[in-house]
Design an enzyme around this catalytic site. Structure first.
Site, PDB file in Angstrom:
ATOM      1  N   TRP A   5      -9.907 -10.281   5.947  1.00 52.87           N
ATOM      2  CA  TRP A   5     -11.242  -9.892   6.427  1.00 52.87           C
ATOM      3  C   TRP A   5     -12.254 -11.031   6.480  1.00 52.87           C
ATOM      4  O   TRP A   5     -13.435 -10.782   6.664  1.00 52.87           O
ATOM      5  CB  TRP A   5     -11.814  -8.726   5.600  1.00 52.87           C
ATOM      6  N   TYR A  58       0.581   0.340  -7.587  1.00 48.95           N
ATOM      7  CA  TYR A  58      -0.646  -0.116  -6.902  1.00 48.95           C
ATOM      8  C   TYR A  58      -1.772  -0.121  -7.912  1.00 48.95           C
ATOM      9  O   TYR A  58      -1.908   0.800  -8.711  1.00 48.95           O
ATOM     10  CB  TYR A  58      -1.006   0.811  -5.725  1.00 48.95           C
ATOM     11  N   TYR A  61       0.848  -1.209   0.000  1.00 48.88           N
ATOM     12  CA  TYR A  61       0.000   0.000   0.000  1.00 48.88           C
ATOM     13  C   TYR A  61       0.879   1.255   0.000  1.00 48.88           C
ATOM     14  O   TYR A  61       1.077   1.891   1.047  1.00 48.88           O
ATOM     15  CB  TYR A  61      -0.893   0.009   1.248  1.00 48.88           C
ATOM     16  N   GLY A  92     -13.949  -0.735   4.331  1.00 52.45           N
ATOM     17  CA  GLY A  92     -12.672  -1.039   4.961  1.00 52.45           C
ATOM     18  C   GLY A  92     -12.532  -2.520   5.294  1.00 52.45           C
ATOM     19  O   GLY A  92     -11.438  -3.041   5.394  1.00 52.45           O
ATOM     20  N   TRP A 109      -8.855   5.785   6.127  1.00 53.54           N
ATOM     21  CA  TRP A 109      -9.047   5.452   7.550  1.00 53.54           C
ATOM     22  C   TRP A 109      -7.749   4.985   8.180  1.00 53.54           C
ATOM     23  O   TRP A 109      -7.557   5.133   9.385  1.00 53.54           O
ATOM     24  CB  TRP A 109     -10.252   4.557   7.794  1.00 53.54           C
ATOM     25  N   GLN A 121     -14.039   5.904   2.787  1.00 49.91           N
ATOM     26  CA  GLN A 121     -13.859   4.872   3.820  1.00 49.91           C
ATOM     27  C   GLN A 121     -14.515   5.359   5.123  1.00 49.91           C
ATOM     28  O   GLN A 121     -14.923   6.520   5.220  1.00 49.91           O
ATOM     29  CB  GLN A 121     -12.367   4.597   4.063  1.00 49.91           C
ATOM     30  N   GLU A 126      -0.223  -7.243   9.252  1.00 52.90           N
ATOM     31  CA  GLU A 126      -1.499  -6.628   8.862  1.00 52.90           C
ATOM     32  C   GLU A 126      -2.671  -7.296   9.609  1.00 52.90           C
ATOM     33  O   GLU A 126      -3.604  -6.626  10.026  1.00 52.90           O
ATOM     34  CB  GLU A 126      -1.664  -6.771   7.347  1.00 52.90           C
ATOM     35  N   TRP A 182      -3.856   6.120   2.666  1.00 51.00           N
ATOM     36  CA  TRP A 182      -5.226   5.607   2.769  1.00 51.00           C
ATOM     37  C   TRP A 182      -5.990   6.360   3.834  1.00 51.00           C
ATOM     38  O   TRP A 182      -5.430   6.729   4.871  1.00 51.00           O
ATOM     39  CB  TRP A 182      -5.232   4.118   3.123  1.00 51.00           C
ATOM     40  N   ASP A 210     -13.067  -5.055   3.416  1.00 54.01           N
ATOM     41  CA  ASP A 210     -13.367  -5.239   1.998  1.00 54.01           C
ATOM     42  C   ASP A 210     -13.897  -6.616   1.612  1.00 54.01           C
ATOM     43  O   ASP A 210     -14.768  -6.738   0.777  1.00 54.01           O
ATOM     44  CB  ASP A 210     -12.091  -5.001   1.176  1.00 54.01           C
ATOM     45  N   ARG A 257      -5.559 -13.254   0.145  1.00 53.75           N
ATOM     46  CA  ARG A 257      -6.161 -12.083  -0.515  1.00 53.75           C
ATOM     47  C   ARG A 257      -7.481 -12.491  -1.184  1.00 53.75           C
ATOM     48  O   ARG A 257      -7.799 -13.673  -1.273  1.00 53.75           O
ATOM     49  CB  ARG A 257      -5.174 -11.535  -1.579  1.00 53.75           C
TER      50      ARG A 257
END
Ligand code: 2M8
Length: 449
Positions: A372, A95, A41, A178, A47, A120, A415, A45, A180, A215
């Site tokens: 997530w 990116y 990243y 966020g 948030w 976001q 992360e 970004w 995602d 991912r």
């Protein structure tokens, strides 16, 4: 200094951890803002910057103020704060989707700096209020400068994103939440066609930095691209997207953070002498709407709603716990949320579970290592601890804070983390993990600050 952790944890060297976390924020600083991570990243970004500023308040508060103001440098004329502000010195192909994809400068009235066109969750006012307290004499001028920008951010939500009779804000892309890749988005997202032919034109860059097993799938990425292209090609028109967009979801976390940010704006104006009442009223309005529209008595948690179909999305995710940050939630909901948090879906009080899983442990789709869809993330973990403290549940908040310290001591500033083994995943030297760890370490008894 060594802090003896209650429960099963051995003592940790807080000073060393604080130094390591600070070093990550220093290395990820780009002179005006902080990248979430140097490889995956490489821009600013939205948030992330708010969470980063919450850590910077303790070590470099002036830098925290610059972080937020620099993000607001990408704010659009309509008030939206875009989810990415691109660094012009980073090549477009670093990116995806980059500036050439989003074409923000083609939108009338936009700032000269390239940005994305989606948003976001609005955590920024909370960070601004915290920074204002830490900046001493610089607090008031900072508050005066940032307050109108954050008011415009929330006005955008109220005027451009409201859906339904109670006016909760809708998100138009999973990236806007966020969270995602949350399984809560599976039903509405899978109704969007997945055109793998898009990869003849576009190349995913994320897989160069993280394993495919951690991912989103190519099918889901193709859907993300389609949604973003459609919004862009309709000039980021919110009337169009609310009427015709293929993804329109009302998310409890997004709306709870919006209400929370109104409460933070009420704190900010106390430094500038303006009237906090309209912000408190707005927070009350959103809180009541959240309870009326998204609370599920049956599930004991807030559920997202598909605004296209009107259907509640039945997945129990950490997003449904985050309204706990709101002091104005009706009292009977608090024990219900607590029993969901500590029950089979999240098991947050269990010694063998680290932090708060992002998704229901009992659901067959729970994937402890995929972005997530199950892992513990430190931003949502931190938000849950804020909610617990808001409602006086300090013991459980303490256990979760210790989990955060233990996870990062064991696995580094990753992360995200497997909630059952504590292993670290995704990118490393991740800025919000570093920043929120700093905030926790500084708040611990025996704090090294
Ligand atoms: C992740 O999202 C970006 C797209 O915005 C991505 O996967 O490329 C999410 O975890 C999001 O919440 C986060 O803000 C962003 C940067 O850390 O990464």
């Amino acid at each position: 200094m060594g802090l003896t952790m209650p429960g099963a944890y051995p003592p940790v060297d807080q000073q060393r951890m604080l130094r390591q976390a600070t070093k990550v924020l220093i290395n990820n600083w780009r002179g005006h803002s902080t990248v979430p991570s140097r490889g995956l990243y490489p821009h600013q970004w939205s948030w992330d910057s708010a969470f980063i500023a919450l850590g910077l308040q303790h070590c470099f508060p002036r830098r925290g103020a610059i972080e937020l103001l620099s993000l607001c440098g990408g704010q659009w004329l309509d008030g939206r704060i875009p989810h990415i502000v691109f660094n012009p010195s980073v090549p477009d192909e670093a990116y995806f989707p980059g500036p050439m994809f989003w074409r923000s400068s083609a939108q009338e009235g936009n700032p000269p700096i390239a940005t994305s066109g989606i948003i976001q969750p609005p955590v920024h006012a909370r960070a601004a209020a915290a920074l204002t307290r830490q900046l001493g004499a610089g607090g008031r001028p900072f508050a005066e400068r940032i307050y109108p920008l954050l008011v415009a951010q929330n006005r955008y939500l109220r005027e451009q994103r409201a859906v339904g009779p109670s006016g909760l804000a809708a998100v138009v892309h999973p990236w806007e939440t966020g969270l995602d890749n949350s399984p809560a988005w599976d039903a509405p997202l899978h109704a969007v066609p997945a055109d793998l032919g898009l990869f003849d034109t576009y190349t995913r860059r994320d897989l160069a930095h993280a394993g495919a097993g951690e991912r989103p799938t190519d099918e889901d990425y193709a859907r993300y691209i389609r949604l973003a292209l459609a919004y862009r090609d309709h000039g980021y028109d919110d009337d169009w997207v609310r009427a015709e967009g293929e993804f329109l979801v009302v998310d409890p976390a997004f709306n709870a953070l919006w209400a929370w940010s109104e409460l933070a704006l009420a704190e900010l104006v106390e430094h500038t002498g303006a009237d906090p009442t309209p912000h408190r009223d707005e927070a009350d309005r959103i809180t009541r709407a959240l309870v009326a529209e998204l609370w599920s008595e049956q599930h004991g948690i807030f559920l997202a709603r598909d605004a296209r179909t009107g259907q509640a999305l039945g997945e129990r995710t950490v997003a449904g716990l985050l309204p706990m940050v709101l002091p104005g939630l009706p009292n009977p909901l608090i024990p219900r949320l607590l029993s969901t948090l500590t029950g089979e879906a999240f098991r947050a009080a269990d010694e063998g579970i680290y932090g708060v899983p992002s998704f229901d442990l009992t659901d067959p789709r729970h994937d402890a290592q995929r972005y997530w869809r199950g892992p513990t993330w430190l931003n949502t973990l931190w938000l849950v601890t804020q909610g617990l403290r808001t409602h006086g549940r300090n013991e459980l908040a303490g256990k979760l804070t210790n989990d955060m310290v233990w996870l990062t001591d064991r696995s580094g500033l990753r992360e995200y983390f497997n909630p059952t083994t504590g292993s670290g995943h995704g990118t490393d030297d991740f800025s919000w993990s570093a920043a929120l760890l700093i905030d926790c370490l500084v708040g611990l008894p025996d704090s090294p600050s």
